[in-house]
Design an enzyme around this catalytic site. Structure first.
Site, mmCIF file in Angstrom:
data_model
loop_
_atom_site.group_PDB
_atom_site.id
_atom_site.type_symbol
_atom_site.label_atom_id
_atom_site.label_comp_id
_atom_site.label_asym_id
_atom_site.label_seq_id
_atom_site.Cartn_x
_atom_site.Cartn_y
_atom_site.Cartn_z
ATOM 1 N N LYS A 1 1.021 -1.071 -0.227
ATOM 2 C CA LYS A 1 0.104 -0.117 0.252
ATOM 3 C C LYS A 1 0.954 1.459 -0.098
ATOM 4 O O LYS A 1 1.495 1.811 1.104
ATOM 5 C CB LYS A 1 -0.860 -0.019 1.219
ATOM 6 N N GLY B 1 -2.190 5.500 13.405
ATOM 7 C CA GLY B 1 -2.249 4.594 12.061
ATOM 8 C C GLY B 1 -2.035 3.164 12.367
ATOM 9 O O GLY B 1 -2.823 2.117 12.136
ATOM 10 N N GLY B 2 -0.889 2.889 13.258
ATOM 11 C CA GLY B 2 -0.414 1.621 13.485
ATOM 12 C C GLY B 2 -1.373 0.803 14.505
ATOM 13 O O GLY B 2 -1.847 -0.378 13.969
ATOM 14 N N CYS C 1 12.025 8.130 13.217
ATOM 15 C CA CYS C 1 11.248 7.591 14.580
ATOM 16 C C CYS C 1 12.566 7.506 15.799
ATOM 17 O O CYS C 1 12.032 7.150 16.786
ATOM 18 C CB CYS C 1 10.915 6.186 14.229
ATOM 19 N N GLY D 1 4.625 4.267 10.757
ATOM 20 C CA GLY D 1 3.987 5.471 10.685
ATOM 21 C C GLY D 1 3.489 6.026 12.214
ATOM 22 O O GLY D 1 4.263 5.824 13.074
ATOM 23 N N SER D 2 2.248 6.655 12.112
ATOM 24 C CA SER D 2 2.017 7.127 13.468
ATOM 25 C C SER D 2 1.215 6.155 14.418
ATOM 26 O O SER D 2 0.989 5.184 13.951
ATOM 27 C CB SER D 2 0.867 8.283 13.131
ATOM 28 N N GLU E 1 4.755 11.813 21.705
ATOM 29 C CA GLU E 1 5.668 12.180 20.519
ATOM 30 C C GLU E 1 5.291 13.273 19.908
ATOM 31 O O GLU E 1 4.022 13.617 19.400
ATOM 32 C CB GLU E 1 5.780 10.880 19.455
ATOM 33 N N GLU F 1 5.547 -0.277 13.739
ATOM 34 C CA GLU F 1 6.470 0.557 14.395
ATOM 35 C C GLU F 1 5.879 1.947 14.366
ATOM 36 O O GLU F 1 5.469 2.591 13.675
ATOM 37 C CB GLU F 1 8.052 0.420 13.415
HETATM 38 P P1 NAP Z 1 0.453 7.560 9.116
HETATM 39 O O1 NAP Z 1 -0.647 8.647 9.233
HETATM 40 O O2 NAP Z 1 0.198 6.469 10.145
HETATM 41 O O3 NAP Z 1 0.149 6.987 7.691
HETATM 42 C C1 NAP Z 1 1.033 5.718 7.317
HETATM 43 C C2 NAP Z 1 0.301 4.860 6.045
HETATM 44 O O4 NAP Z 1 -0.628 4.289 6.945
HETATM 45 C C3 NAP Z 1 -0.368 5.454 5.194
HETATM 46 O O5 NAP Z 1 -0.480 4.788 4.222
HETATM 47 C C4 NAP Z 1 -2.114 5.988 5.688
HETATM 48 O O6 NAP Z 1 -2.928 5.697 4.626
HETATM 49 C C5 NAP Z 1 -2.051 4.669 6.442
HETATM 50 N N1 NAP Z 1 -3.152 4.845 7.482
HETATM 51 C C6 NAP Z 1 -2.952 5.571 8.547
HETATM 52 N N2 NAP Z 1 -4.188 5.572 9.304
HETATM 53 C C7 NAP Z 1 -4.834 4.614 8.995
HETATM 54 C C8 NAP Z 1 -6.073 4.011 9.381
HETATM 55 N N3 NAP Z 1 -6.806 4.452 10.388
HETATM 56 N N4 NAP Z 1 -6.406 2.901 8.813
HETATM 57 C C9 NAP Z 1 -5.829 2.339 7.507
HETATM 58 N N5 NAP Z 1 -4.571 3.051 7.029
HETATM 59 C C10 NAP Z 1 -4.210 4.131 7.818
HETATM 60 O O7 NAP Z 1 1.943 8.179 8.950
HETATM 61 P P2 NAP Z 1 2.704 9.265 8.402
HETATM 62 O O8 NAP Z 1 1.827 9.601 6.926
HETATM 63 O O9 NAP Z 1 3.943 8.884 8.126
HETATM 64 O O10 NAP Z 1 2.443 10.516 9.126
HETATM 65 C C11 NAP Z 1 1.268 11.221 9.589
HETATM 66 C C12 NAP Z 1 1.346 11.697 10.932
HETATM 67 O O11 NAP Z 1 1.903 10.758 11.893
HETATM 68 C C13 NAP Z 1 2.446 12.783 10.878
HETATM 69 O O12 NAP Z 1 1.757 14.047 11.102
HETATM 70 C C14 NAP Z 1 3.332 12.489 12.171
HETATM 71 O O13 NAP Z 1 3.142 13.579 13.115
HETATM 72 C C15 NAP Z 1 2.914 11.127 12.766
HETATM 73 N N6 NAP Z 1 3.998 10.381 12.901
HETATM 74 C C16 NAP Z 1 4.589 9.746 11.593
HETATM 75 C C17 NAP Z 1 5.706 8.815 12.104
HETATM 76 C C18 NAP Z 1 6.607 8.204 11.284
HETATM 77 O O14 NAP Z 1 7.565 7.421 11.415
HETATM 78 N N7 NAP Z 1 6.193 8.177 9.766
HETATM 79 C C19 NAP Z 1 6.221 8.668 13.404
HETATM 80 C C20 NAP Z 1 5.382 9.152 14.304
HETATM 81 C C21 NAP Z 1 4.391 10.142 14.309
HETATM 82 P P3 NAP Z 1 -3.114 7.202 3.878
HETATM 83 O O15 NAP Z 1 -2.157 7.026 2.705
HETATM 84 O O16 NAP Z 1 -4.457 7.354 3.715
HETATM 85 O O17 NAP Z 1 -2.537 8.432 4.525
#
Ligand code: NAP
Length: 487
Positions: A143, A204-205, A261, A200-201, A352, A224
């Site tokens: 994905k 999301g995880g 991270c 990711g966040s 975080e 993670e």
């Molecule tokens: P993310 O929002 O967790 O997204 C990562 C992936 O997971 C994307 O493909 C997203 O799809 C998918 N996803 C997120 N929520 C989901 C859900 N409820 N159901 C199904 N799939 C889901 O991470 P990110 O895009 O890297 O960053 C977004 C925010 O997370 C940032 O603003 C940051 O503050 C925070 N964050 C990121 C990290 C990191 O290591 N990347 C670490 C800590 C915090 P979509 O394509 O629809 O977005």
């Protein structure tokens, strides 16, 4: 049949073929992917730069890391001992009769991998999750992350070239773009999916983990997620090395605009003159760091919202901030401090803040410092900075840190994760959903396999790894002894 149904039917077919390929053939496929990505470097790096705002030098290095990871897993499976083959031969004379039992690790089935926003190559389409799953014998459905969709598609095209060259099933790797909450959710919920990899966040995880556990047949999600990577600074080193520590840590906190991270988001120390000096030097370092563009507008907006929330908490005092104003999409590097008794009462302060921010927690004494560590949730890393004398006097602090995180670092910075057999990039919840595994290094492969025992099988029916002649020449435990010998 909808698209996801078709993708998952394809993945199941691919699994039936791919799982039976020899390790040499799978290794050849991984090396072909590495070569195809290398061949697309000139096209990939500028596109990734445009999509992610990451510097060209960093992206070139990350692409090399990605191809090296693929080649590392190829070597691992060619050597072959990672399958943990164990053989206990039958003993007809024993009462009751002891059967012949033989165990090895085997792939779980189709794996869904979510690309990460902050590593367009190394933790995305052909990144560590994909490479380790393919090495294990599991087909992958990626994905792609929407913030670098074109990069992801070019990498996938390179993987299709490799599929053709290596002659593996055409659906061994599939690529899907779209929203996480529709496409991503449907992939995790599909009954043919057997495991999920994510970086990711926390939100999301955690959501993916919940979808997976609400299925009729729950599956593992290796996510993670969230870590603030606490660093303990001890008294003697603060007194002797404050200027060097301030430079080193200003660099680590703001590296890649804090979008790692492993970013050191929490600095902990006992109050002293050395600490005051260190914090004022750290603050001064921050004034000289220029704001820079973040990965995308969402991440930029989340950083500034989280920063404003953190700085608005009671008892927070700014220690240093970039002097130059931040432009559009740029992050404002910031460091702040708080007294430990306030930190201990406010859970928001250990959340975080994804970006170039760190909070220093000033403790009255060592007991309070230990209380702060005890109260923290699971982490990817924790670091201790100290002279030999410091470290000798603080074994109890280090012992607490060992229970907290997957990687304990002495006198270094947590940013920078070596890809090797001994690396642990994991940790107790909420750093990850399963602290028994790592997403970096050769043992990342263990997430996509399960042990299978063959009892009473004739030699010609066994997988090569378990045959008497040991045709793969791997290390095995035969009747409780490590050996490469045949039986
Ligand atoms: P993310 O929002 O967790 O997204 C990562 C992936 O997971 C994307 O493909 C997203 O799809 C998918 N996803 C997120 N929520 C989901 C859900 N409820 N159901 C199904 N799939 C889901 O991470 P990110 O895009 O890297 O960053 C977004 C925010 O997370 C940032 O603003 C940051 O503050 C925070 N964050 C990121 C990290 C990191 O290591 N990347 C670490 C800590 C915090 P979509 O394509 O629809 O977005």
């Amino acid at each position: 049949m909808n698209d996801i149904e078709q993708v998952m039917q394809n993945a199941r077919e691919a699994f039936d073929s791919y799982k039976n390929l020899s390790p040499a053939k799978r290794a050849g496929f991984l090396n072909e992917i590495a070569a195809a990505i290398e061949a697309a470097r000139e096209q990939l790096v500028p596109v990734a730069h445009q999509e992610s705002n990451l510097p060209l030098g960093r992206l070139n290095g990350e692409l090399t890391r990605t191809t090296n990871q693929l080649k590392m897993f190829a070597r691992l499976i060619e050597e072959g001992s990672w399958v943990e083959a164990a053989i206990d031969t039958a003993d007809e004379s024993r009462t009751p009769r002891k059967p012949d039992t033989r165990k090895m690790l085997m792939p779980v089935g189709p794996v869904v991998v979510f690309g990460a926003s902050n590593f367009p190559f190394a933790f995305s389409t052909a990144g560590g999750d994909t490479a380790s799953a393919l090495a294990a014998g599991a087909p992958v459905i990626i994905k792609g992350h929407s913030s670098h969709a074109e990069t992801s598609q070019i990498v996938f095209k390179a993987m299709q070239v490799a599929i053709q060259k290596a002659g593996v099933h055409p659906c061994t790797v599939q690529h899907v773009l779209g929203s996480g909450s529709t496409v991503g959710k449907a992939l995790v919920e599909h009954p043919f999916t057997t495991a999920v990899g994510f970086t990711g966040s926390f939100h999301g995880g955690r959501s993916l983990w919940e979808y997976a556990n609400q299925r009729e047949t729950p599956i593992p999600v290796f996510a993670e997620m969230s870590s603030i990577n606490p660093v303990v600074f001890l008294e003697d080193t603060l007194q002797k090395n404050a200027a060097a520590l301030a430079k080193q840590y200003a660099g680590s906190i703001t590296l890649g605009m804090g979008q790692f991270c492993t970013n050191p988001g929490l600095l902990i120390a006992v109050q002293s003159e050395g600490l005051d000096n260190f914090l004022s030097l750290l603050g001064a370092e921050f004034t000289r760091i220029d704001p820079d563009k973040m990965l995308n507008s969402n991440i930029h907006a989340s950083y500034h919202a989280a920063l404003d929330k953190a700085l608005a908490q009671k008892g927070i005092e700014k220690v240093g901030q970039a002097e130059k104003n931040a432009g559009e999409g740029e992050a404002f590097p910031t460091v702040a401090k708080v007294k430990a008794n306030i930190f201990l009462q406010n859970p928001h302060l250990s959340e975080e803040v994804f970006g170039p921010y760190s909070l220093a927690v000033c403790c009255d004494n060592k007991e309070e410092l230990k209380t702060v560590i005890r109260q923290l949730k699971g982490q990817l890393t924790t670091t201790i900075m100290g002279t030999d004398a410091d470290v000798e006097a603080n074994g109890d602090v280090i012992s607490l840190q060992v229970t907290l995180a997957g990687r304990i670092i002495l006198n270094d910075v947590p940013t920078g994760v070596e890809v090797c057999a001994s690396m642990v990039h994991g940790g107790p919840f909420p750093a990850t959903t399963d602290g028994r595994f790592t997403s970096v290094g050769t043992t990342a492969i263990k997430r996509w396999v399960r042990p299978v025992c063959f009892q009473g099988f004739k030699d010609n029916m066994l997988p090569d790894a378990l045959k008497n002649s040991n045709p793969l020449h791997i290390w095995r435990i035969v009747n409780n002894e490590w050996t490469q010998q045949s039986i």
